[in-house]
Design an enzyme around this catalytic site. Structure first.
Site, PDB file in Angstrom:
ATOM      1  CE1 TYR A  51      43.877 101.326  31.922  1.00  0.00           C
ATOM      2  CE2 TYR A  51      44.701  99.207  32.673  1.00  0.00           C
ATOM      3  CZ  TYR A  51      43.647 100.029  32.343  1.00  0.00           C
ATOM      4  OH  TYR A  51      42.360  99.556  32.436  1.00  0.00           O
ATOM      5  CB  SER A  86      41.404  97.404  35.864  1.00  0.00           C
ATOM      6  OG  SER A  86      42.148  96.488  35.098  1.00  0.00           O
TER       7      SER A  86
END
Length: 277
Positions: free
Chosen positions: A157, A144
């Site tokens: 996260y 990500s």
């Protein structure tokens, strides 16, 4: 002739979102695909729609036995394994650390790390044997933008995504020269992010409000827009690439400064309210 003709892949979390888009792209490129996913209804629908080139295993990535069953099923169905894609992941509702209730903080950390980090390691270990038997075996992990910098998705996260980048880099060294290991640093996509069960979180939109205004390319990608990177990294065209992340971030990495601080609303009073919620 497809870029992945003759290849066999296993994709975790492949029944929805970006994972499903990768499954569809792999099949279109000539691969046969196994999918490990905990959502039995979505998995059944996927296999029905894509036909005999896809087999599904219902299970959870945080359990080694489920990863092993998925590997065994795809090997039994298609005769081997060339590509492992670690993709299954969850978010934490974009909560900052101070917003997580203290009585559920430990379970929230355990749950997100079990899925997002341990799941990648267990899947990689389960797939390792068959990949070593395949010429040109490779692993690809969904990373990500949050693997590289602070974002609005919350520390639970973001810290798991930083760990995912470490997995890519370290396994690329540990498995060289036999297996290539890479990642895809995904930016935004018009999909839904599963939340944490221990916090009773419902899925939320993965695209934060106003994202179009801060994305240099000016549009919200669909899941399939990211799938080409996974196809490329699994193909012979990426034969010299390992230990890297291919960015599909719509230019976020070159974006100017947005909000310079994330704690403007933080106070002792608000912290006490969260602790007793």
């Amino acid at each position: 002739m497809g870029a992945l003709d003759g290849k066999v892949a296993l994709i975790t979390g492949g029944a929805a979102g970006i994972g499903r888009a990768v499954v569809e792209a792999y099949v279109a490129a000539g691969a046969r695909v196994g999918v490990l996913d905990r959502d039995s209804e979505r998995l059944t629908e996927l296999v029905k729609e894509l036909g005999p080139n896809v087999v599904g295993t219902v299970g959870s990535v945080e359990h080694l036995a489920d990863n092993q069953r998925a590997v065994a099923q795809v090997v039994d169905a298609f005769g081997g394994l060339d590509v492992f894609v670690g993709n299954a992941g969850v978010g934490a509702g974009n909560l900052k650390l101070a917003e997580v209730p203290l009585d559920r903080l430990e379970s929230a950390i355990d749950e997100i790390y079990d899925i997002n980090v341990k799941g990648y390691l267990l899947g990689a270990r389960a797939a390792l044997g068959p990949l070593l038997r395949a010429p040109g075996g490779c692993m690809i992990f969904s990373c990500s933008l949050a693997s590289y910098r602070a974002v609005d998705d919350g520390v639970l996260y973001v810290s798991t995504k930083h760990a995912n980048l470490g997995i890519v880099r370290q396994l690329a060294w540990e498995f060289a020269p036999r297996i290539r290991v890479n990642g895809v640093a995904i930016g935004v996509a018009r999909t839904r992010m599963e939340g944490l069960r221990c916090l009773d979180q419902e899925p939320i939109d993965a695209v934060l409000p106003g994202a179009e205004q801060v994305i240099p390319l000016g549009a919200i990608p669909e899941p399939h827009d990211h799938a080409g990177a996974f196809v490329y990294l699994a193909s012979s065209a990426a034969g010299l690439t390992t230990g890297e992340c291919l960015w599909t971030d719509s230019g976020f990495g070159v974006r100017g400064i947005g909000s310079p601080a994330g704690g403007r609303d933080l106070s002792a009073e608000a912290l006490e309210a969260v602790a007793t919620s």
